[in-house]
Write a protein that holds these residues in place. Structure first.
Motif, mmCIF file in Angstrom:
data_model
loop_
_atom_site.group_PDB
_atom_site.id
_atom_site.type_symbol
_atom_site.label_atom_id
_atom_site.label_comp_id
_atom_site.label_asym_id
_atom_site.label_seq_id
_atom_site.Cartn_x
_atom_site.Cartn_y
_atom_site.Cartn_z
ATOM 1 N N ALA A 206 -21.685 5.848 99.134
ATOM 2 C CA ALA A 206 -21.452 6.743 97.991
ATOM 3 C C ALA A 206 -22.646 7.662 97.787
ATOM 4 N N ARG A 209 -23.099 9.931 94.670
ATOM 5 C CA ARG A 209 -21.881 9.843 93.857
ATOM 6 C C ARG A 209 -21.950 8.745 92.808
ATOM 7 N N ASP A 267 -16.053 2.904 95.918
ATOM 8 C CA ASP A 267 -17.166 3.037 96.858
ATOM 9 C C ASP A 267 -18.506 3.087 96.132
ATOM 10 N N ALA A 268 -18.530 3.767 94.989
ATOM 11 C CA ALA A 268 -19.776 3.922 94.247
ATOM 12 C C ALA A 268 -20.034 2.779 93.278
#
Length: 308
Positions: A206, A209, A267-268
């Motif tokens: 990420a 992000r 993902d982050a």
């Protein structure tokens, strides 16, 4: 009125949660997660500002609540120096807005009890505001640790979560809550978990992000830990990730929903990372999704617990 109360009240301000809330899944589950029975256990989670609880421990708080644990969220400041990105209501102050957002986030995350310590936001590293008489950065950490320890003792909390010694990204208030939390954990003999982020994981999965990227840039400091330094990662299901995102975006004055889009949110924000001190506590019972879990001598996925 509440902002004035925060200025005048030396002790903690208690805010009862407003009841349960069910979050609807927004994305596919990443992990097949077991749910331990944690009834009878209490976890105290200490944070510096409103919104930290959702960004760094949102999954953990929601999973603990769903497993039956009692969660006590202690927030040291009202985030007074965070400018509002949305118009305030007539007569409303930033502390009042941020506390209202914190209450909503706590509700979404299943928090059992919310406590405000009533200190003042210190601002970013290098800001003159850190020298304010009520700033958390200059508060006596031992005195505040005793307050937190009294809350933990009153709640029979056997596990205490707080910032790591780096303050995640070097913020003076996060460093202060490390000192306060670490001391309180020793005072009550609680298992201690020091929250951080895995910067290597975020760099790969990420990059730029996660909200911590922007915070670290603003503070002009490094952030997080390398993977090998972390002993525990708590992952979340689709529902828990949805709750975490809802809790983050509840802080509307600070977080633009477009900054945490549904696409790529897992993902982050799909993991929360800790370094444990002492014997295994309740967080270990949630399982360990850390990349190096098998190689970490301090990691535990057996569910063995110490304390309550």
């Amino acid at each position: 009125m509440l902002s004035l109360l925060l200025q005048l009240t030396p002790g903690p301000v208690l805010l009862p949660p407003r009841g349960p809330h069910v979050c609807e899944p927004l994305m596919a589950a990443r992990l097949d997660l077991r749910r331990p029975d944690l009834r009878g256990h209490t976890v105290l989670v200490l944070h510096a500002h409103p919104d930290d609880e959702s960004i760094f421990t949102g999954i953990t708080l929601r999973r603990l609540a769903d497993a039956g644990a009692r969660t006590v969220l202690v927030v040291a400041t009202a985030g007074e120096l965070g400018e509002s990105r949305v118009p305030l209501r007539v007569g409303e102050t930033i502390p009042e807005r941020r506390i209202a957002e914190l209450e909503r986030s706590a509700e979404l995350l299943g928090v059992s009890r919310l406590v405000l310590l009533g200190r003042r936001d210190s601002g970013l590293p290098g800001w003159a505001s850190a020298s304010h008489a009520r700033a958390l950065a200059v508060a006596d950490p031992v005195r505040l640790a005793r307050t937190v320890a009294e809350i933990a003792d009153d709640e029979s909390a056997g596990t205490l979560v707080h910032d790591d010694e780096h303050g995640i990204y070097g913020h003076p208030d996060h460093r202060a809550t490390h000192r306060i939390g670490a001391t309180a954990a020793v005072l009550v003999g609680a298992a201690g978990y020091r929250m951080t982020v895995d910067r290597e994981h975020l760099h790969v999965s990420a990059r730029d992000r996660h909200l911590v990227h922007g915070a670290a840039r603003s503070a002009q400091v490094a952030f997080g830990r390398v993977t090998a330094e972390i002993s525990l990662a708590v992952g979340g299901s689709a529902r828990e990730l949805a709750c975490k995102r809802a809790a983050i975006t509840a802080h509307e004055s600070q977080v633009d929903p477009d900054a945490v889009p549904v696409d790529g949110f897992a993902d982050a924000y799909g993991y929360e990372w800790y370094r444990r001190t002492g014997a295994p506590g309740v967080l270990d019972a949630l399982g360990n999704a850390h990349l190096l879990a098998g190689a970490c001598s301090h990691a535990s996925t057996s569910g063995a617990l110490v304390g309550t």
